[in-house]
Design an enzyme around this catalytic site. Sequence first.
Site, PDB file in Angstrom:
ATOM      1  N   HIS A  43       0.819  -1.220   0.000  1.00 46.98           N
ATOM      2  CA  HIS A  43       0.000   0.000   0.000  1.00 46.98           C
ATOM      3  C   HIS A  43       0.850   1.267   0.000  1.00 46.98           C
ATOM      4  CE1 HIS A  43       0.288  -0.075   4.553  1.00 46.98           C
ATOM      5  NE2 HIS A  43       0.356   1.219   4.350  1.00 46.98           N
ATOM      6  N   ASP A  56       0.194  -7.595   1.504  1.00 43.60           N
ATOM      7  CA  ASP A  56       0.563  -6.186   1.652  1.00 43.60           C
ATOM      8  C   ASP A  56       2.079  -6.008   1.742  1.00 43.60           C
ATOM      9  OD1 ASP A  56       0.349  -3.482   1.759  1.00 43.60           O
ATOM     10  OD2 ASP A  56      -0.687  -3.377   3.683  1.00 43.60           O
ATOM     11  N   SER A  90       4.461   3.004   7.632  1.00 40.67           N
ATOM     12  CA  SER A  90       4.268   1.766   6.884  1.00 40.67           C
ATOM     13  C   SER A  90       5.492   1.419   6.048  1.00 40.67           C
ATOM     14  CB  SER A  90       3.068   1.892   5.933  1.00 40.67           C
ATOM     15  OG  SER A  90       1.864   1.704   6.618  1.00 40.67           O
TER      16      SER A  90
END
Length: 351
Positions: A86, A117, A199
């Site tokens: 992402h 992911d 992230s």
Amino acid sequence: MSKVAVATAAAMLLVACSAPAPTTITTIPPSSVTPSPSEVSAPPLELSYERVIQRVLPSIVQITTKEGLGSGIVYDSAGHILTNAHVVGSATRMDVTLATGSASSKARLVKSFSGGDLAVIKVDDPKGLTPARFGDSSKLRVGQFVLAMGNPLGLSGSVTDGIISALGRTVSEPQEPGSPGATISGAIQTSAAINPGNSGGALVDLSGQVIGIPTLAATDPDLGGGAAPGIGFAIPSNTATDIAAQIVRYGKVTNSHRAALGIRGSTIIGDNGQPAGVAVAKVDKGGPAEKAGIQPGDVIISVNGKDTATLPVLAQELSALKPGQQVKVEVVKEDDSTKTVTVTLGTLPGD
């Protein structure tokens, strides 16, 4: 940022932690560098933190795309960088900057694996990159001190601390722009602050080894969607490095180690306005579901007796199972009859 449901806490939501464009302690091996007077007088835990940060931060990068920014970890000396899918989003080219400061370098996408992911990108010129050391996430302990390193809110090279709060969590994110809809099994829960931009960064133990990839943070609907302090989730390093090694070697994920039914579907709403199952839109030719007699138009309502009212719940149930395992799948046919079939699970394919 996208909100996602936490399998273990109905009151919580999660957000994928990429950001919009700017706006018993393990002993550290003795350093060959002569400590400064301030280091000599520093408490042992503080000294451990400082040494870990000095060791790991040169392996952390900021990844910037047209859609936003996130973090990454230098995987090897060839210029491969491990991050979240992402963070990359739909971009095939991106800019990479060292968290410790450097001129921006161009990088390209090698491959994304949206089901987990995770993604690998490669810097055009790997000169000056320092590969991180990855630890064995199967040996983690609840209560262990950890540091989260990344670029939250575009603040390059930020570090937060906390502990491992829990192991083996299953968390899911919805499939929407900026979120690949991954279900992560075996996730590490940590109290180290994880914010947008973290992230793809590093969750690190006090021996300076990367033991997880910070990916999601919880929000509390009762606080108007505000952050739920001290609840974040990371992909275990063993999972991340397995996927990265396959992408680097083969250019794709050849074995996800994840169970799959071999269908494409969506959540349907019943007459009472509540989720009522997963409507099968497509069945993979020759896949597990087709072999068991599941057809487009069927609605999956349970697996091994556990209700699957939504697609994320179905994904969570499958995440706890293994390829090759036989399961009982209850479906409602188009004539409203109910049927239970035995499915031998396949393997979730790479993207």
